[in-house]
Every structure is written in structure tokens, then in C-alpha cells.
Write a protein that holds these residues in place. Structure first.
Motif, PDB file in Angstrom:
ATOM      1  N   MET A   1       0.779  -1.399   0.012  1.00  0.00           N
ATOM      2  CA  MET A   1      -0.125  -0.284  -0.068  1.00  0.00           C
ATOM      3  C   MET A   1       0.797   0.894   0.038  1.00  0.00           C
ATOM      4  O   MET A   1       1.488   1.509   0.578  1.00  0.00           O
ATOM      5  N   ASP A   5      -0.851   6.731   1.268  1.00  0.00           N
ATOM      6  CA  ASP A   5      -2.533   5.754   1.597  1.00  0.00           C
ATOM      7  C   ASP A   5      -3.114   6.471   3.002  1.00  0.00           C
ATOM      8  O   ASP A   5      -4.021   6.027   3.788  1.00  0.00           O
ATOM      9  N   SER A  16     -10.420  11.134   0.362  1.00  0.00           N
ATOM     10  CA  SER A  16     -10.332   9.461   0.229  1.00  0.00           C
ATOM     11  C   SER A  16      -9.373   9.060   1.062  1.00  0.00           C
ATOM     12  O   SER A  16      -9.082   8.431   1.277  1.00  0.00           O
ATOM     13  N   GLY A  18      -9.076   5.387   3.034  1.00  0.00           N
ATOM     14  CA  GLY A  18      -7.928   4.390   3.184  1.00  0.00           C
ATOM     15  C   GLY A  18      -8.478   2.744   3.401  1.00  0.00           C
ATOM     16  O   GLY A  18      -9.940   2.634   3.665  1.00  0.00           O
ATOM     17  N   ARG A  19      -8.530   2.311   3.152  1.00  0.00           N
ATOM     18  CA  ARG A  19      -8.850   0.834   3.460  1.00  0.00           C
ATOM     19  C   ARG A  19      -9.449   0.124   5.105  1.00  0.00           C
ATOM     20  O   ARG A  19      -9.656  -0.386   4.824  1.00  0.00           O
ATOM     21  N   TYR A  20      -8.025   1.838   5.129  1.00  0.00           N
ATOM     22  CA  TYR A  20      -8.782   0.591   6.606  1.00  0.00           C
ATOM     23  C   TYR A  20     -10.079   1.491   7.221  1.00  0.00           C
ATOM     24  O   TYR A  20      -9.694   1.742   8.558  1.00  0.00           O
ATOM     25  N   SER A  23     -15.932   1.388   7.319  1.00  0.00           N
ATOM     26  CA  SER A  23     -16.995   1.205   6.129  1.00  0.00           C
ATOM     27  C   SER A  23     -18.174   1.048   6.038  1.00  0.00           C
ATOM     28  O   SER A  23     -18.741   0.257   7.190  1.00  0.00           O
ATOM     29  N   ARG A  96      -7.504  10.134   6.406  1.00  0.00           N
ATOM     30  CA  ARG A  96      -8.685   9.278   5.975  1.00  0.00           C
ATOM     31  C   ARG A  96      -9.631   8.600   6.021  1.00  0.00           C
ATOM     32  O   ARG A  96      -9.714   7.025   5.352  1.00  0.00           O
ATOM     33  N   GLY A 290      -4.976  -2.572   6.565  1.00  0.00           N
ATOM     34  CA  GLY A 290      -5.255  -3.147   4.737  1.00  0.00           C
ATOM     35  C   GLY A 290      -6.949  -3.540   4.549  1.00  0.00           C
ATOM     36  O   GLY A 290      -8.187  -3.799   4.582  1.00  0.00           O
ATOM     37  N   SER A 291      -7.902  -3.254   6.808  1.00  0.00           N
ATOM     38  CA  SER A 291      -9.002  -3.174   6.694  1.00  0.00           C
ATOM     39  C   SER A 291      -9.520  -2.482   8.119  1.00  0.00           C
ATOM     40  O   SER A 291      -8.542  -2.719   8.638  1.00  0.00           O
TER      41      SER A 291
END
Length: 402
Positions: A1, A5, A16, A18-20, A23, A96, A290-291
């Protein structure tokens, strides 16, 4: 990554996630199933439900440091909450993260505070010792899960799992689940879904917790100066503020003390926010999450201050404790406030018929312990001025909280 990010190169105003980041699309849902809102994400909906709730409005007349009638320009629990929310959104955007979840948690974090702030909490915890004690963080969770009663089909606000988790664990994992007040309230969720109390909360919840620290150490300093419990010259030796105060005071003109107070306050807020963002970006780069679950399982806080600034903030809290929170003027008022809260609790416990009519149905089906918790919920929901008015109504003599 990529490093970017984690917020590197993010321009002011950009968004924007981040994947972490938490959501709303992949939210773990709500306790009671509801149709999705066509115009708002689940976290935006949580935020709006909090803002429109009765306990949120009551924060207007709940103490931060000074009782509401001591002056129109001191912070209340509501204005403090709004300041925390603004700082939380700023940090979340730079990292993010999901700004709406961070804001919702900031707006809800003090819903469980009783009248007169920490003085009211001390009084309730002491007098409710036989009923499980009192903790404002646990009460915030209870308020949004059960005590607010305005929706058809369920009690509480029916917030998302992520909002409930953040309220429960924004100060970190819950150690002893058998004795923690937060854990006991969280057991309400067990029939639905565990809050995973042994793990850290989302990064958004961690942001809300640090935003609270930033807001209260800076703005309680401001209020302490305006109340003349502190002098500007006192700040020169204070941790974190000292260098900033020295620089500002060297350039301030005679008669411009209010401007100096504001310049010092905004400078230390900027310093703390910038440090938090920088330190957290470094931790994110090391962890490479990543999450959102990678944040929860990290085993240490991911959102944090650097060791130097964190230590300075701890020293500043100690300075405020000695010079503001324990100032004889504040203590005199807070001692009277504790008496008001304790008197009200005992009177309602002895004579539950004095509780308002909507509460009587709960009185009728409560055992002794349940009645104690019920009375605690009622007293905790009071504003400062309601508690003072009720005390004057029920007792011949009331403390003069000035």
C-alpha cells in the motif's frame, strides 16, 4: 500500500478514505433491522440521530468546568462536544478515515454525563455503590441503546455496531469485563452481537478520544484564564503552552489580553492536531493495515500523539488539575453540586412516587436494585438548572452554587 494511503500529500479539504477506514457500506448493521436511508450513509444517519436526541440538547445546560449561570461565555458540555467534533473531523480527514463516524462518536461521547460534570459523576458513583456505581462512558452507551425512547419499534437510537463499539471502547480495550461498568452495559448487546471488548476500537473512535483531549486541555485553559483562575504569566512555565505563550506575550500590546488568549489556544490546538496526524501516519505506515479489523487487532493504539507531545499533554492536565479544577472557587461550587445530586438521588429513592409519571411504569416493575439504577438514570439525565430547581422544590435549603 502506498504511503499516500495514510494521508501523505492530502491537500486541505480533500477526501479519500483509506482501506483501513471504517466503511458504512460494510457496516455490521443495527440491532433492529430498518430500511436504509435514501439520502444518508448509515454513519451520517447515526450522527443525525444523536444530534436530534433529547440528551444531546440537554448538554447545553450541563457543566464543563463552570456551572451555566456563572457566565455566558464559558464552555458548556454542548459547546465542548461541538469543539471535539470539529477537531475529530479535521484529524479524520487528514488520515483518510470516515469523518461521519468520527463526528458521530465525538458528538455522543458525553451523552452520559450527569449534571455538574465530574462532580455529579463522583456523587452518583459514591451514592450508587450498592447499585453498581456510576460511569459516564457506560451511561453514554446505555442512553443510545435503551434510555432514549422516541422511535416506534425499539428503544434507544438503534445506532450501527461501529458507533456502539466506538462509544464502548474509545478509551481502549475493556480489561476486566466482569467489573467494568462499560462491559456490564455492553452485555445488553450480547443477544445481538458482541462488541469485542478485548480489542481496540476503530481508528475513528481513537480519533474521537484524542480530539476530546485536545479540546478540553486547550479550552479549559482558555476558560481558566477568562475566569481569572489563571494569569497569562502563569502559562510561561506550563507544559506545551509555555513556549507558545512566551512567543505570543512578547508581541502582544497592552490591553490585548483577550487576543493573546485566543492566539495561544489556537496555536496549541494546531500543534496537537499536527502531532497526532504525523505520529499516526507513521504508525499506519508501520502497521500497513488493509482493513478496519487490522486496526482493532493491532494490540496498541494506532491513533496517538508522539511521546514528547503526549507527555507534555499529561503534564498540562496536571497543571490544570491543580490550578483550575482544584481551585478553591471551583471546588466550593462543585462540593455544593455534589450535595445537590446526592440529595436528589436519595430523595427519589426513598419516595419514588416523586418521579414523573412516564417513569412510574418502570418503578412498578423494579426490584430494589433496579429502582436504584432507575433513579440514577433519571438524575443523570437532568441538566444543571433542572437539578437545582428540583432541589429547591424538594428541600427547604439548597446550596448556593456560586
Amino acid at each position: 500500500m502506498a504511503t499516500e494511503d495514510y494521508g501523505e500529500g492530502l491537500r486541505p479539504g480533500e477526501r479519500s478514505p483509506g482501506r483501513y477506514a471504517a466503511s458504512a457500506i460494510a457496516s455490521r448493521g443495527r440491532e433492529f433491522s430498518e430500511p436504509e436511508c435514501p439520502t444518508r450513509s448509515p454513519f451520517q444517519r447515526d450522527r443525525d440521530r444523536i444530534i436530534h436526541s433529547t440528551p444531546f440538547r440537554r448538554l447545553l445546560h450541563k457543566t464543563q468546568v463552570f456551572v451555566f449561570h456563572e457566565g455566558d461565555h464559558y464552555r458548556t458540555r454542548l459547546t465542548h462536544t461541538l469543539e471535539v467534533a470539529q477537531i475529530a473531523r479535521t484529524i479524520a480527514r487528514q488520515l483518510r478515515l470516515d469523518e461521519d463516524l468520527a463526528e458521530a462518536l465525538a458528538l455522543a461521547h458525553d451523552l452520559g454525563h450527569p449534571p455538574f460534570g465530574h462532580a455529579g459523576e463522583r456523587a452518583l458513583d459514591r451514592i450508587m455503590a450498592d447499585f453498581g456505581g456510576y460511569d459516564h462512558n457506560a451511561q453514554s452507551l446505555k442512553v443510545v441503546m435503551r434510555l432514549e425512547r422516541k422511535y416506534c419499534g425499539f428503544d434507544g437510537l438503534n445506532l450501527t455496531w461501529e458507533s456502539l463499539e466506538g462509544l464502548a471502547k474509545h478509551n481502549g480495550p475493556i480489561g476486566d469485563a466482569g467489573s467494568s461498568p462499560v462491559a456490564k452495559v455492553a452485555q445488553l448487546l450480547e443477544a445481538w452481537r458482541s462488541l469485542e471488548l478485548d480489542q481496540y476500537a476503530s481508528a475513528e473512535a481513537q480519533v474521537a478520544a484524542l480530539a476530546d483531549d485536545i479540546a478540553y486541555v486547550s479550552h479549559d485553559t482558555d476558560d481558566g484564564l477568562r475566569a481569572r483562575l489563571l494569569n497569562l504569566s502563569d502559562l510561561k512555565g506550563a507544559a506545551l503552552i509555555g513556549p507558545v505563550a512566551g512567543q505570543v506575550l512578547a508581541n502582544v500590546k497592552d490591553g490585548e489580553a483577550p487576543r493573546a488568549i485566543y492566539e495561544i489556544t489556537r496555536a496549541i490546538i494546531t500543534q496537537m492536531v499536527s502531532d497526532c496526524v504525523s505520529e499516526t501516519r507513521g504508525r499506519l505506515a508501520d502497521l500497513k493495515p488493509g482493513s478496519p479489523d487490522d486496526i482493532r487487532a493491532a494490540g496498541l493504539p494506532v491513533v496517538a500523539f508522539s511521546s514528547s507531545v503526549g507527555g507534555a499533554i499529561g503534564d498540562l492536565k496536571g497543571f490544570l488539575f491543580e490550578r483550575v479544577y482544584r481551585h478553591r472557587k471551583v471546588m466550593r461550587v462543585m462540593e455544593g453540586a455534589e450535595q445537590v445530586v446526592a440529595d436528589l438521588f436519595q430523595r427519589y429513592l426513598d419516595e419514588p412516587s416523586l418521579l414523573p409519571e412516564p417513569w412510574q411504569e418502570f418503578v412498578a416493575r423494579s426490584d430494589e436494585r433496579g429502582l436504584g439504577r432507575l433513579v440514577g438514570d433519571f438524575v443523570a439525565g437532568m441538566t444543571d438548572r433542572m437539578a437545582m430547581a428540583e432541589h429547591r422544590r424538594l428541600f427547604d435549603v439548597s446550596p448556593d452554587l456560586r
